[in-house]
Design a protein around this motif. Structure first.
Motif, PDB file in Angstrom:
ATOM      1  N   MET A  77      14.406   8.435  14.620  1.00  0.00           N
ATOM      2  CA  MET A  77      13.504   9.637  14.771  1.00  0.00           C
ATOM      3  C   MET A  77      13.470  10.498  12.910  1.00  0.00           C
ATOM      4  SD  MET A  77      12.793  10.573  18.335  1.00  0.00           S
ATOM      5  CE  MET A  77      12.363   9.908  19.821  1.00  0.00           C
ATOM      6  N   ALA A  78      14.564  10.322  12.806  1.00  0.00           N
ATOM      7  CA  ALA A  78      14.212  11.551  11.190  1.00  0.00           C
ATOM      8  C   ALA A  78      13.996  11.034  10.181  1.00  0.00           C
ATOM      9  CB  ALA A  78      16.025  12.208  11.303  1.00  0.00           C
ATOM     10  N   ASP A  79      14.408   9.622  10.329  1.00  0.00           N
ATOM     11  CA  ASP A  79      14.521   8.603   9.153  1.00  0.00           C
ATOM     12  C   ASP A  79      12.716   8.470   9.256  1.00  0.00           C
ATOM     13  OD1 ASP A  79      14.828   6.806   6.958  1.00  0.00           O
ATOM     14  OD2 ASP A  79      15.540   5.850   8.358  1.00  0.00           O
ATOM     15  N   LEU A  80      12.390   8.271  10.452  1.00  0.00           N
ATOM     16  CA  LEU A  80      11.097   7.515  10.598  1.00  0.00           C
ATOM     17  C   LEU A  80       9.755   8.999  10.026  1.00  0.00           C
ATOM     18  CD1 LEU A  80      10.334   6.095  13.950  1.00  0.00           C
ATOM     19  CD2 LEU A  80       8.979   5.284  11.846  1.00  0.00           C
ATOM     20  N   ALA A  81      10.661   9.898  10.260  1.00  0.00           N
ATOM     21  CA  ALA A  81       9.787  11.622   9.990  1.00  0.00           C
ATOM     22  C   ALA A  81       9.850  11.507   8.702  1.00  0.00           C
ATOM     23  CB  ALA A  81      10.504  12.606  11.070  1.00  0.00           C
ATOM     24  N   GLN A  82      10.177  11.166   7.764  1.00  0.00           N
ATOM     25  CA  GLN A  82      10.045  10.754   6.085  1.00  0.00           C
ATOM     26  C   GLN A  82       9.570   9.567   5.891  1.00  0.00           C
ATOM     27  OE1 GLN A  82      14.127  11.465   4.748  1.00  0.00           O
ATOM     28  NE2 GLN A  82      14.326  13.290   4.645  1.00  0.00           N
ATOM     29  N   ARG A  83       9.938   8.346   6.275  1.00  0.00           N
ATOM     30  CA  ARG A  83       8.674   6.988   6.283  1.00  0.00           C
ATOM     31  C   ARG A  83       7.701   7.286   6.734  1.00  0.00           C
ATOM     32  NH1 ARG A  83      13.088   2.396   5.615  1.00  0.00           N
ATOM     33  NH2 ARG A  83      15.324   3.654   5.110  1.00  0.00           N
ATOM     34  N   VAL A  84       6.660   7.928   7.927  1.00  0.00           N
ATOM     35  CA  VAL A  84       5.587   7.849   8.300  1.00  0.00           C
ATOM     36  C   VAL A  84       4.853   8.447   7.557  1.00  0.00           C
ATOM     37  CG1 VAL A  84       4.432   8.484  10.229  1.00  0.00           C
ATOM     38  CG2 VAL A  84       6.538   7.091  10.555  1.00  0.00           C
ATOM     39  N   PRO A  85       4.486   9.847   6.835  1.00  0.00           N
ATOM     40  CA  PRO A  85       3.232  10.712   6.724  1.00  0.00           C
ATOM     41  C   PRO A  85       2.983   9.374   5.151  1.00  0.00           C
ATOM     42  CG  PRO A  85       5.766  12.166   6.942  1.00  0.00           C
ATOM     43  CD  PRO A  85       5.684  10.980   8.054  1.00  0.00           C
ATOM     44  N   PRO A  86       3.861   9.176   3.999  1.00  0.00           N
ATOM     45  CA  PRO A  86       3.147   8.621   3.023  1.00  0.00           C
ATOM     46  C   PRO A  86       2.574   7.563   3.640  1.00  0.00           C
ATOM     47  CG  PRO A  86       5.377   8.338   3.166  1.00  0.00           C
ATOM     48  CD  PRO A  86       5.570   9.494   3.966  1.00  0.00           C
ATOM     49  N   LEU A  87       1.992   7.070   4.661  1.00  0.00           N
ATOM     50  CA  LEU A  87       2.118   5.646   5.428  1.00  0.00           C
ATOM     51  C   LEU A  87       1.248   5.697   6.391  1.00  0.00           C
ATOM     52  CD1 LEU A  87       5.009   3.589   5.848  1.00  0.00           C
ATOM     53  CD2 LEU A  87       3.310   3.319   4.271  1.00  0.00           C
ATOM     54  N   VAL A  88       0.822   7.055   6.548  1.00  0.00           N
ATOM     55  CA  VAL A  88      -0.009   7.166   7.776  1.00  0.00           C
ATOM     56  C   VAL A  88      -1.424   7.435   8.003  1.00  0.00           C
ATOM     57  CG1 VAL A  88      -1.147   9.471   7.453  1.00  0.00           C
ATOM     58  CG2 VAL A  88      -0.022   9.492   9.541  1.00  0.00           C
ATOM     59  N   GLY A  89      -1.869   6.625   6.647  1.00  0.00           N
ATOM     60  CA  GLY A  89      -3.547   5.677   6.383  1.00  0.00           C
ATOM     61  C   GLY A  89      -3.155   4.541   6.589  1.00  0.00           C
ATOM     62  N   SER A  90      -2.353   3.759   6.840  1.00  0.00           N
ATOM     63  CA  SER A  90      -2.103   2.509   7.354  1.00  0.00           C
ATOM     64  C   SER A  90      -2.616   1.671   8.640  1.00  0.00           C
ATOM     65  CB  SER A  90      -1.021   2.047   7.602  1.00  0.00           C
ATOM     66  OG  SER A  90      -0.009   1.820   8.069  1.00  0.00           O
ATOM     67  N   LYS A  91      -3.281   0.656   8.702  1.00  0.00           N
ATOM     68  CA  LYS A  91      -3.990   0.213  10.281  1.00  0.00           C
ATOM     69  C   LYS A  91      -2.930   0.058  11.224  1.00  0.00           C
ATOM     70  CE  LYS A  91      -8.122  -1.210   9.158  1.00  0.00           C
ATOM     71  NZ  LYS A  91      -8.983  -3.032   8.746  1.00  0.00           N
ATOM     72  N   ALA A  92      -1.393  -0.268  11.173  1.00  0.00           N
ATOM     73  CA  ALA A  92      -0.533  -0.516  11.954  1.00  0.00           C
ATOM     74  C   ALA A  92      -0.156   0.614  12.651  1.00  0.00           C
ATOM     75  CB  ALA A  92       0.712  -1.322  10.790  1.00  0.00           C
ATOM     76  N   ILE A  93       0.288   2.293  11.517  1.00  0.00           N
ATOM     77  CA  ILE A  93       1.167   2.852  12.008  1.00  0.00           C
ATOM     78  C   ILE A  93      -0.015   3.493  13.137  1.00  0.00           C
ATOM     79  CG2 ILE A  93       1.410   5.659  11.588  1.00  0.00           C
ATOM     80  CD1 ILE A  93       3.354   3.610  10.420  1.00  0.00           C
ATOM     81  N   ALA A  94      -1.634   3.364  12.725  1.00  0.00           N
ATOM     82  CA  ALA A  94      -2.418   3.533  13.556  1.00  0.00           C
ATOM     83  C   ALA A  94      -2.044   3.410  14.666  1.00  0.00           C
ATOM     84  CB  ALA A  94      -3.699   4.144  13.282  1.00  0.00           C
ATOM     85  N   VAL A  95      -1.889   2.112  15.017  1.00  0.00           N
ATOM     86  CA  VAL A  95      -2.235   1.467  15.966  1.00  0.00           C
ATOM     87  C   VAL A  95      -1.205   1.528  17.190  1.00  0.00           C
ATOM     88  CG1 VAL A  95      -2.259  -0.706  16.834  1.00  0.00           C
ATOM     89  CG2 VAL A  95      -3.601  -0.778  15.529  1.00  0.00           C
TER      90      VAL A  95
END
Lengths: 118, 418
Positions: B192-210
């Motif tokens: 989770m801590a690692d994701l918290a750093q990697r998700v924000p720049p990718l937050v516009g991607s479809k895969a993250i949204a889905v």
């Protein structure tokens, strides 16, 4: 990678739909089908480990420097294995419940059970 | 030593759950005192853990000595520690209530019964401390499997309710797993801590949204958020009277805790996915759940069913609290979550006791008592006062904090902020 999740959702939705709105097929199969959509999730998970031109994640040589791109990602395999175990446990509990329902109501047909529950 | 307290807290019930079938072969009557003893031991340990965390800060426990993004990590921060204190306290009361009069028809099956209860407590503790998404999934499923079996224990209608719970619960878990798969495919990490750093720049991607959508729908089924609550009323109504307090107060609340954890610790409080602020979405869902749950509760005649529907609206209220997006609102929401765990347990204890003592199952039956149940009425009044939030009770504090949070945002209605 694209078609797998859509297919998975579709199958999951169909199987839940069958269970909720009644299905002419014998219900013993329903239980089985329910748990099978968990397996489709597992297929999707395991596809994320694939790499072009990579081999199974077993070290070919202990002396050379390890090249990560030469091996498929082993983590999704482990996740899938765990998810399969969870699926087996779920299947076990669902079969036990289905068995108890059959002993109590003498049927596995949803409509029949609902009629006898009144 | 304090570093190991979270794991000890998990191993206490798990260890006994594994040993109990062996002990039970010879000494069936030991099950109850042993189970109560373990839960009673969990209470001071959880308080010690909370004190340690408050003093020395968050504990990151790496299993097997592998550091976090590679290895499996447990995180005991303030929120998780407070949650485990509630879990062990409510669990202790519930397990004492379980055994005050045992199910006479269980016979030798009393041993697996206590094993299930202890496994449930252990897996809920695991969910609270889990530091990565997949660990959360595994503990979610272990707790759900115990819950299905415990619901089905009453026999008769409970079997069908339990089976339905199983189908929908498994569907929810599959969706959650699918969501985890998407997030992993996109970011390559589960921590989770690692994701918290990697998700924000990718937050516009479809895969993250889905992925996020699937995870939220999956957890939404598990915590019975209103449009997805189909399994809950039947399951909690027909579950054995002595088991429903434990299920109602702990299982859905910990799923909600998982949601909070992902929303604030992975996505970040002000994440915007596809032009939709997540907090706004949660606020709308929460308001709908609170209203619909309350209306459905009003129209019930069966006491246990009414309390079950009431629980749906409480889930909504917690979401409204945390969706305000400031610290006061978050504190109010989480406090209501803890308060609700206690209240739901109290309500179902009350329902169980009144069924057991007077055979009263519906609101109309209450007339038959003709004021003959003094202490029961007092108890109900106390719980009800807490639910509507009258001063000396916990509910008041929540309502006060929640109002303060809205005041800070210069808005009284929860939804007018966007």
């Amino acid at each position: 990678m694209a078609p797998a999740p859509q297919l998975c959702c579709l199958r999951a939705a169909v199987s839940v739909g069958h269970l909720y709105y009644g299905d002419p097929v014998q219900s013993g199969e329903k239980t089985h089908r329910d748990v099978s959509h968990a397996n489709e999730c597992n297929f999707f998970l395991v596809t994320t480990s694939a790499k072009r031109g990579a081999t199974v994640p077993i070290l070919l040589s202990t002396t050379e420097i390890i090249q990560p791109e030469a091996y498929a990602n082993p983590l999704p395999h482990v996740l899938t294995l765990t998810a399969i175990v969870v699926g087996v446990a779920t299947l076990g509990v669902s079969l036990a419940l289905a068995d108890a329902i059959y002993k109590k109501y003498g049927s596995l047909d949803e409509e029949e059970i609902l009629k006898r529950m009144e | 030593m304090t570093r190991h307290l979270p794991v000890i807290l998990f191993l206490l019930p798990l260890g006994l759950a594994i040993c109990l079938p062996l002990i039970g072969i010879r000494r069936r009557e030991w099950c109850r005192p042993l189970a109560i003893g373990v839960l009673a031991a969990m209470v001071p340990v959880s308080f010690a853990n909370l004190a340690g965390v408050l003093q020395n800060g968050t504990i990151h426990y790496d299993f097997g000595g592998w550091a976090a993004p590679v290895g499996i990590e447990w995180v005991a921060d303030g929120l998780a520690s407070v949650m485990t204190v509630t879990l062990s306290l409510v669990g202790l009361v519930c397990i004492t209530f379980l055994s005050s009069v045992l199910f006479p028809y269980l016979g030798s099956r009393i041993v697996p019964f206590y094993t299930l209860v202890l496994l449930l407590i252990a897996s809920l503790t695991g969910m609270v401390f889990a530091g990565d998404l997949f660990n959360l999934f595994v503990f979610l499923e272990v707790s759900a499997l115990c819950a299905y079996a415990l619901v089905g224990l009453a026999g008769g209608k409970a079997l069908v309710a339990g089976f339905r719970y199983l189908i929908l619960g498994t569907f929810g878990a599959s969706l959650y797993l699918l969501g985890v798969g998407y997030l992993y495919a996109e970011t390559g990490t589960l921590n989770m801590a690692d994701l918290a750093q990697r998700v924000p720049p990718l937050v516009g991607s479809k895969a993250i949204a889905v992925g996020v959508l699937f995870m939220f729908i999956g957890l939404g089924i598990k915590m019975a958020l209103v449009p997805l609550h189909g399994w809950l009323p039947d399951a909690y109504t027909y579950a054995p009277d002595r088991v429903s307090p434990m299920l109602a107060s702990l299982v859905t609340k910990v799923a909600l805790y998982g949601w909070i954890r992902i929303m604030f610790w992975v996505l970040g409080a002000h994440a915007v996915v596809y032009q939709i602020p997540i907090l706004f979405l949660v606020g709308v869902l929460g308001a709908v759940a609170a209203l619909v749950g309350a209306f459905l509760a009003l129209s019930q005649v069966e006491i246990k069913r009414m309390f079950a529907y009431g629980g749906l609206s409480h889930i909504g209220l917690v979401l409204v609290g945390i969706s305000l997006g400031n610290q006061t609102g978050f504190v109010g929401g989480v406090f209501y979550l803890l308060n609700d765990a206690v209240m739901q347990a109290g309500l179902f204890f009350w329902a169980g006791a009144i069924i057991h003592l007077y055979g009263v199952r519906t609101i109309e039956d209450l007339v038959r008592l003709e004021g003959g149940a003094g202490w029961m009425s007092v108890a109900l009044v106390v719980i009800a006062l807490s639910m509507i939030g009258i001063p000396p009770t916990g509910g008041f504090l929540e309502n006060g904090i929640s109002f303060l949070a809205r005041w800070k945002r210069r808005t009284i209605l929860p939804l007018s902020r966007c």
